[in-house]
Design a protein around this motif. Structure first.
Motif, PDB file in Angstrom:
ATOM      1  N   ARG A  14       0.829  -1.209   0.000  1.00 48.98           N
ATOM      2  CA  ARG A  14       0.000   0.000   0.000  1.00 48.98           C
ATOM      3  C   ARG A  14       0.863   1.259   0.000  1.00 48.98           C
ATOM      4  N   ALA A  15       2.093   1.135   0.462  1.00 46.31           N
ATOM      5  CA  ALA A  15       3.013   2.277   0.513  1.00 46.31           C
ATOM      6  C   ALA A  15       3.777   2.347  -0.801  1.00 46.31           C
ATOM      7  N   ASP A  16       3.149   2.904  -1.813  1.00 46.49           N
ATOM      8  CA  ASP A  16       3.797   3.003  -3.119  1.00 46.49           C
ATOM      9  C   ASP A  16       4.069   4.463  -3.455  1.00 46.49           C
ATOM     10  N   GLU A  46       5.428   2.892  -7.759  1.00 49.58           N
ATOM     11  CA  GLU A  46       6.723   2.228  -7.608  1.00 49.58           C
ATOM     12  C   GLU A  46       6.903   1.742  -6.173  1.00 49.58           C
ATOM     13  N   GLY A  47       7.628   0.620  -6.017  1.00 48.50           N
ATOM     14  CA  GLY A  47       7.905   0.079  -4.698  1.00 48.50           C
ATOM     15  C   GLY A  47       9.388  -0.127  -4.493  1.00 48.50           C
ATOM     16  N   GLY A  48       9.738  -0.736  -3.353  1.00 50.58           N
ATOM     17  CA  GLY A  48      11.141  -0.974  -3.031  1.00 50.58           C
ATOM     18  C   GLY A  48      11.642  -0.006  -1.974  1.00 50.58           C
ATOM     19  N   VAL A  49      12.805  -0.316  -1.420  1.00 51.02           N
ATOM     20  CA  VAL A  49      13.366   0.493  -0.332  1.00 51.02           C
ATOM     21  C   VAL A  49      13.631   1.924  -0.792  1.00 51.02           C
ATOM     22  N   ALA A  50      14.186   2.075  -2.002  1.00 48.58           N
ATOM     23  CA  ALA A  50      14.498   3.427  -2.495  1.00 48.58           C
ATOM     24  C   ALA A  50      13.233   4.257  -2.652  1.00 48.58           C
ATOM     25  N   TYR A  98       7.622  -6.355  -3.697  1.00 50.29           N
ATOM     26  CA  TYR A  98       7.412  -4.929  -3.493  1.00 50.29           C
ATOM     27  C   TYR A  98       8.221  -4.099  -4.489  1.00 50.29           C
ATOM     28  N   ALA A  99       9.459  -4.507  -4.718  1.00 51.68           N
ATOM     29  CA  ALA A  99      10.329  -3.742  -5.610  1.00 51.68           C
ATOM     30  C   ALA A  99       9.819  -3.751  -7.046  1.00 51.68           C
ATOM     31  N   ASP A 100       9.182  -4.852  -7.479  1.00 54.62           N
ATOM     32  CA  ASP A 100       8.714  -4.975  -8.861  1.00 54.62           C
ATOM     33  C   ASP A 100       7.286  -4.488  -9.064  1.00 54.62           C
ATOM     34  N   MET A 101       6.703  -3.899  -8.036  1.00 59.70           N
ATOM     35  CA  MET A 101       5.321  -3.450  -8.141  1.00 59.70           C
ATOM     36  C   MET A 101       5.124  -2.433  -9.252  1.00 59.70           C
ATOM     37  N   PHE A 149      20.139  -3.595 -11.385  1.00 58.31           N
ATOM     38  CA  PHE A 149      20.302  -2.521 -12.375  1.00 58.31           C
ATOM     39  C   PHE A 149      19.348  -1.366 -12.063  1.00 58.31           C
ATOM     40  N   SER A 150      18.067  -1.695 -11.824  1.00 53.90           N
ATOM     41  CA  SER A 150      17.063  -0.666 -11.556  1.00 53.90           C
ATOM     42  C   SER A 150      17.390   0.111 -10.287  1.00 53.90           C
ATOM     43  N   LEU A 151      17.806  -0.607  -9.249  1.00 57.86           N
ATOM     44  CA  LEU A 151      18.153   0.056  -7.992  1.00 57.86           C
ATOM     45  C   LEU A 151      19.343   0.990  -8.181  1.00 57.86           C
ATOM     46  N   THR A 152      20.334   0.556  -8.950  1.00 59.64           N
ATOM     47  CA  THR A 152      21.508   1.400  -9.199  1.00 59.64           C
ATOM     48  C   THR A 152      21.097   2.689  -9.894  1.00 59.64           C
ATOM     49  N   ARG A 153      20.226   2.566 -10.898  1.00 58.49           N
ATOM     50  CA  ARG A 153      19.775   3.779 -11.593  1.00 58.49           C
ATOM     51  C   ARG A 153      19.048   4.715 -10.645  1.00 58.49           C
ATOM     52  N   GLN A 154      18.184   4.169  -9.774  1.00 58.68           N
ATOM     53  CA  GLN A 154      17.478   5.009  -8.820  1.00 58.68           C
ATOM     54  C   GLN A 154      18.443   5.768  -7.923  1.00 58.68           C
ATOM     55  N   LEU A 155      19.458   5.072  -7.418  1.00 62.55           N
ATOM     56  CA  LEU A 155      20.409   5.705  -6.501  1.00 62.55           C
ATOM     57  C   LEU A 155      21.280   6.738  -7.212  1.00 62.55           C
ATOM     58  N   VAL A 156      21.620   6.484  -8.475  1.00 65.76           N
ATOM     59  CA  VAL A 156      22.368   7.470  -9.260  1.00 65.76           C
ATOM     60  C   VAL A 156      21.514   8.715  -9.467  1.00 65.76           C
ATOM     61  N   GLN A 157      20.257   8.515  -9.837  1.00 68.27           N
ATOM     62  CA  GLN A 157      19.376   9.647 -10.096  1.00 68.27           C
ATOM     63  C   GLN A 157      19.094  10.456  -8.832  1.00 68.27           C
TER      64      GLN A 157
END
Length: 620
Positions: free
Chosen positions: A71-73, A77-81, A231-234, A308-316
């Motif tokens: 529910r916390a999207d 988008e989901g995931g820790v980031a 959650y990350a792939d939501m 890969f997706s997490l790395t892009r999020q952290l770079v951005q």
């Protein structure tokens, strides 16, 4: 409301993308539970462990992730980031609650990098080890075959997953049907195993085994290690397909298989060495090894893509240095390839396979990173729920229940620390240090330039007071805020020449996954010939400055993009002891990261022939 044909397609894709990791856990999870010292394959122990597995899947996956955390999207988008971004902690003061939550969330994200190298290693190894079940003669070939598969998997990443992804879903459907069929056949041979559904057997297991029973939780946890992926792939698939697929196919197939393995062990206690493969008839061993290998490759692919997706999020979000990000599909924004991350993951995975030598040994290293991330996700989800108006008592009650479960698994996994659990924690600490060094270094540089910076309006007045020689064209100068970058002032003072049109360009990453094209540009006309433009992207988007400016031209802004020159300030960082805010070793590390970061030209998709770099030294 999602149309039924589209929903069916999304559910099929969900099986291939989301459930590969958790779906391959039956290869090793129950087996590992009986490798603990003092845990014999007795009737009571088998029922107790199966009961723990059943209720772990229900409490952690069904209740916590599917019904609460999802529910916390962040706009889907989901995931820790995404959770961290929802708390919007970037501009808060150090030491505040949101700042500490940001650090906690970033450490949770760092943990995923360690887990991302273990998952392919343990999954592929556990599948190939099925060859030993057929005949011990294959044992010397298990590691070489696993390495060949892993090298091939990482070597194909640059091609993207678009074509392979189309067959992922059907293969995983077959995999889950086989899981269910094998398990049902085992249950029919020993129906009494169904008594494990009673949670009293889990309680009795702890009561009779004491500390050894608690240690088994570290292996029981292996059945839920794919939970964070849900959650990350939501954002790729949405809540509905993930929930429907879990309750309709994945959960029933997993439970049938685990209970089938348990029934087999009750009937033949010696089957604990390889209960998954022992469920199958002899003639099916080789086909089952082949199918399991395909399933583990798919599971590994999903994890690699997730990193890969997490790395892009952290770079951005400005938490990692710029890296080369390759878009592998013209249609799907989520399909990317990051060469540096790919090859580092491959080397780490190969090292794990060679160093640990078996999936059982790797199981000791597996779990602690995911368990820690799950604790962090629960805490962050609570604060996000409170921020968006959830009732305090309801939120606190859910937090308490989930944290009791999470900390139980976390404590059990801490017992693995000396046997390999140090590896994912070591990787996480290294990545976290890199993130904090990079973010802090950029912050100090920005503060340093901001103290002596002038505004665009003051710059426009300066051009009137001391007019330079003007030439045709448009000059774009990158800035990090509403001020004039220092290298522009140095350039002007040195050469006294400037284009007719000057654009002060800021590229912003917002705390949301995507920014619509209509909201991409914020142009401010400072003075005739001087313009400030802010281009905004989400943390799931890749910036393309020329394309964004092309949009500005279509909106009527006089830019003449065919005559644009992009000016970049190339800082040569010199570590010193004179600038407070960072340790000297951090300054040196920041300088190394800055030198090796992907150049702005490539990161912002600038045409190299139109770029001019202005270098200057900076003491940090």
């Amino acid at each position: 409301m999602i149309e039924k044909p589209k929903l069916a397609t999304l559910c099929l894709a969900t099986l291939g993308i989301v459930y590969g990791d958790i779906g391959t856990s039956p290869l090793y999870a129950l087996r590992e539970c009986f490798l603990h010292e003092g845990i014999e394959a007795t009737h009571d122990n088998v029922l107790g462990i199966l009961s723990l597995i059943l209720w772990a899947l229900i409490l952690v996956i069904s209740c916590k992730y599917l019904l609460f955390v999802m529910r916390a999207d962040n706009r889907g988008e989901g995931g820790v980031a995404a959770l961290v971004a929802l708390l919007n902690p970037w501009q808060v003061k150090p030491g505040s609650q949101r700042y500490l939550l940001m650090l906690l969330g970033l450490f949770g994200a760092a943990l995923i990098f360690g887990d991302g190298t273990i998952t392919p290693a343990i999954s592929v190894l556990s599948a190939v080890e099925g060859l030993e079940t057929a005949t011990p003669a294959f044992k010397p070939f298990v590691i070489p075959v696993a390495l060949i598969i892993l090298v091939g998997l990482f070597s194909l990443q640059h091609r993207g997953t678009a074509k392979v992804g189309r067959i992922f879903g059907p293969i995983i459907v077959v995999w889950f049907l086989v899981l269910a069929t094998l398990g049902l056949n085992g249950i029919l041979q020993y129906p009494a195993v169904l008594a494990a559904a009673n949670p009293a057997h889990a309680y009795a297991f702890f009561a009779s085994n004491g500390f050894a029973g608690f240690a088994v939780l570290g292996s029981v946890f292996l059945v839920v290690t794919g939970g964070e992926a849900l959650y990350a792939d939501m954002g790729h698939l949405g809540r509905a397909p993930i929930r429907i697929t879990w309750f309709v196919m994945v959960l029933p197939a997993l439970l049938l298989n685990y209970f089938g393995q348990g029934a087999l062990i009750l009937d033949r206690p010696e089957a604990t060495k390889a209960p998954f493969y022992e469920l199958a008839p002899d003639w099916a061993t080789y086909p089952l090894v082949a199918l399991a290998t395909l399933a583990t490759i798919i599971a590994s692919q999903a994890v690699i893509t997730g990193v890969f997706s997490l790395t892009r999020q952290l770079v951005q979000l400005g938490q990692l240095p710029r890296v080369n990000i390759v878009q592998t599909s013209p249609d799907e924004q989520g399909q990317i390839y990051i060469p540096l991350v790919n090859w580092l993951m491959m080397l780490a995975t190969i090292g794990l396979v060679i160093g640990f030598g078996s999936s059982s040994a790797l199981a000791s290293a597996y779990g602690i990173a995911v368990a820690t991330t799950m604790v962090i996700s629960t805490i962050l989800a609570f604060f996000v729920a409170r921020r968006f108006g959830w009732n305090l008592w309801l939120s606190a009650a859910l937090l308490t229940v989930f944290l009791i479960v999470d900390f139980s698994f976390f404590g059990a996994n801490l017992l693995k620390l000396a046997d390999g659990g140090f590896y994912p924690l070591g990787v996480a600490i290294l990545v976290f240090v890199l993130m904090r060094t990079w973010a802090r270094g950029r912050q100090l540089l920005s503060e340093r330039w901001g103290r002596n910076a002038i505004t665009p309006s003051e710059f426009a007045k300066l051009l009137i007071i001391e007019p330079p020689h003007r030439i045709d064209g448009t000059a774009v100068f990158f800035t990090s805020g509403y001020h004039v970058p220092p290298y522009l002032l140095r350039h002007l003072a040195r050469h006294r020449v400037m284009q007719e049109r000057i654009i002060l360009l800021e590229v912003e990453t917002r705390d949301e996954p995507r920014v619509m094209a209509a909201e991409r540009l914020l142009p401010i006309c400072v003075a005739p010939g001087v313009m400030y433009v802010k281009i905004s992207y989400g943390f799931m988007q890749d910036p393309n400055v020329p394309l964004a400016l092309r949009l500005a031209e279509k909106l009527g802004m006089d830019l003449e993009l065919d005559a644009v020159t992009y000016y970049l300030g190339r800082q040569i960082l010199i570590p010193t002891r004179n600038i407070p805010g960072m340790w000297l070793w951090q300054e040196r590390l920041f300088a190394v990261l800055s030198r090796n970061a992907t150049r702005v030209t490539a990161f912002f998709r600038l045409p190299p022939k139109d770029v001019v770099e202005l270098g200057f030294q900076v003491e940090i």
